[in-house]
Design a protein around this motif. Structure first.
Motif: not given
Length: 483
Positions: A168-175
């Motif tokens: 369930x990988x969920x990358x955010x905008x800040x890295x």
């Protein structure tokens, strides 16, 4: 089906039949203009091939991006954040000499040569594109797991998380990367992963209390190959009171004992006083192509040799009792249990769930018949393989008490396998019926897995009680289960 922000539905494939989008995987481009989907078509000999098609969401015009052939097929399309690239998984066709291998490819939408991700030994699990344009891939690695960041221009990989199985990988905008992490001793927990710190668990429901024993990765050399697995030992075990030991063999055969399982949870047995060894032998995931193909095409003698060698190594520990043992497995592990039962009497009990018994029968009746018959052919073409490795040929040599369990709605390994195994056990028992040690638990509403809570309770209780009876000398299981 395309769903608009207002909830309107558009059928993007009004002209397709039942096969084309069966078990399809699809993704929508960031601008909503294009859908990428797997596209399955029939081939000769009962086979199917999965390609990748692009569909214009306005005109419904469909174009082929990647076309499957006899050697490769494609799936799991995933657009990059800017829509310029499409990640896909290319799978090779299995044969009697080689298993199927998966390759993670990055294809430029505007044309150009694809880039293949350099994954090393990692077996692909979950995919996600990060804001900076890198492709994140999670998967099995060396009896654990990892998350890699892939440079789409070169395919080079760097590790951003390890020591756990991530999904369930969920990358955010800040890295920052959010994901679920678990291991053999911990069920899935949400974690926050950053470049300058290890994964940090976030507050969430669903945690478990302290485990009833210890967890340790163990390994040994088998014919020049390092074979390892996880060993769970009850806290009460000691040299003065050594614990009885279970050997569990996982299914697949392409799988790994690297994660928490609510269906096959070793800690229930540990709480009961058993130590549990869960090896990753030949054909396990997370050990590269060589690991996947070692022991192919599904050679139970190779798998058992590796499992038994590791089992014998851990049984040298004084806190483990080598005189009281059981062997358990499901699916391919159930096939292993059935084959082992006819080739050794070293175990006090064997539990087989959803196991293959008569391969000439199972290879034609499973819902995966095309791949099974492609690899193993008809029995008259490979008579030596079927004679050596179909468990039913050794039915007359079985002396170990067996608990056979199976779901009636199982299409991967139809219940006919268990019914035939049960008949072979019953009809060849040389003694009074009431003295026969074998038992059959038929789960009429279950499929390949036991999922209903009440059935899971009955199954676990029956399995542990059967092992208690034959390993520990406890009272027999009653004809009518009390659970």
């Amino acid at each position: 089906m395309l769903v608009s922000p207002d909830g309107d539905l558009t059928d993007l494939t009004p002209d397709v039949g039942t096969v084309t989008l069966y078990a399809a995987s699809a993704d929508l481009s960031p601008d909503g203009a294009t859908a990428a989907t797997s596209w399955t078509q029939r081939a000769r000999g009962g086979e199917t091939r999965s390609s990748i098609a692009l569909i214009d969401t306005t005109t419904l015009r469909r174009t082929a991006l990647l076309t499957a052939d006899d050697d490769s097929q494609y799936g799991a399309p995933l657009f990059s954040r800017d829509g310029s690239h499409l990640a896909v998984i290319r799978s090779t066709a299995s044969s009697p000499q080689d298993t199927s291998y998966s390759r993670l490819e990055i294809h430029p939408i505007g044309g150009g040569e694809p880039v293949t991700a350099q994954l090393g030994d990692l077996s692909i699990g979950d995919l996600a594109w990060a804001e900076d344009g890198t492709l994140l891939v999670a998967g099995d690695l060396h009896s654990s797991g990892a998350v890699l960041a892939i440079d789409p221009a070169t395919g080079a990989a760097r590790t951003i998380a390890a020591d756990g199985v991530f999904s369930a990988l969920a990358p955010a905008a800040d890295g920052t990367l959010f994901a679920l992490r678990n291991d053999v001793g911990t069920p899935s927990r949400p974690v926050r992963i950053t470049a300058d710190a290890p994964a940090r668990e976030l507050a969430a429901p669903g945690a478990v209390d302290a485990l009833p024993g210890t967890l340790e990765w163990v390994g040994t050399d088998v014919d020049g190959v390092r074979v390892g697995g996880w060993l769970c030992v009850p806290a009460s075990a000691s040299a003065a009171q050594p614990a009885p030991v279970m050997l569990w063999i996982h299914g697949g055969p392409h799988g790994s004992y690297n994660a928490w399982s609510w269906r096959w949870c070793p800690w229930l047995a540990v709480e009961r006083g058993y130590a549990v060894l869960m090896p990753d032998p030949a054909m396990s995931t997370g050990y590269g192509d060589a690991g996947l193909n070692r022991g192919w095409p599904r050679l139970p003698d190779v798998v058992f040799h590796e499992c038994e060698t590791l089992f014998d190594a851990v049984l040298l520990r004084p806190e483990l009792d080598a005189t009281r043992t059981a062997m358990l497995g499901a699916s391919f592990g159930g096939f292993m249990a059935n084959w082992i039962a006819g080739h050794t009497d070293r175990f006090d009990a064997i539990v087989t769930h959803a196991g293959l018994w008569a391969l000439d029968q199972q290879h034609r009746t499973t819902d995966a018949a095309a791949s099974k018959m492609r690899v193993h052919r008809h029995e008259e073409e490979l008579p030596d393989w079927y004679r050596a490795y179909s468990p039913h040929h050794a039915s007359g040599s079985i002396t170990t008490p067996m608990l056979v369990t199976h779901g009636n709605r199982d299409y991967r390994v139809p219940v006919s396998e268990a019914l035939r195994l049960w008949w072979d056990l019953v009809s060849t028992w040389d003694g009074e019926p009431e003295t026969m040690p074998h038992r059959f638990l038929q789960l009429t509403s279950e499929n390949h897995w036991v999922l209903t809570p009440s059935n899971a309770l009955a199954w676990n209780q029956a399995v542990l009680a059967f092992c208690d009876q034959h390993v520990l000398g406890a009272e027999p299981i009653p004809e009518v289960l009390p659970w």
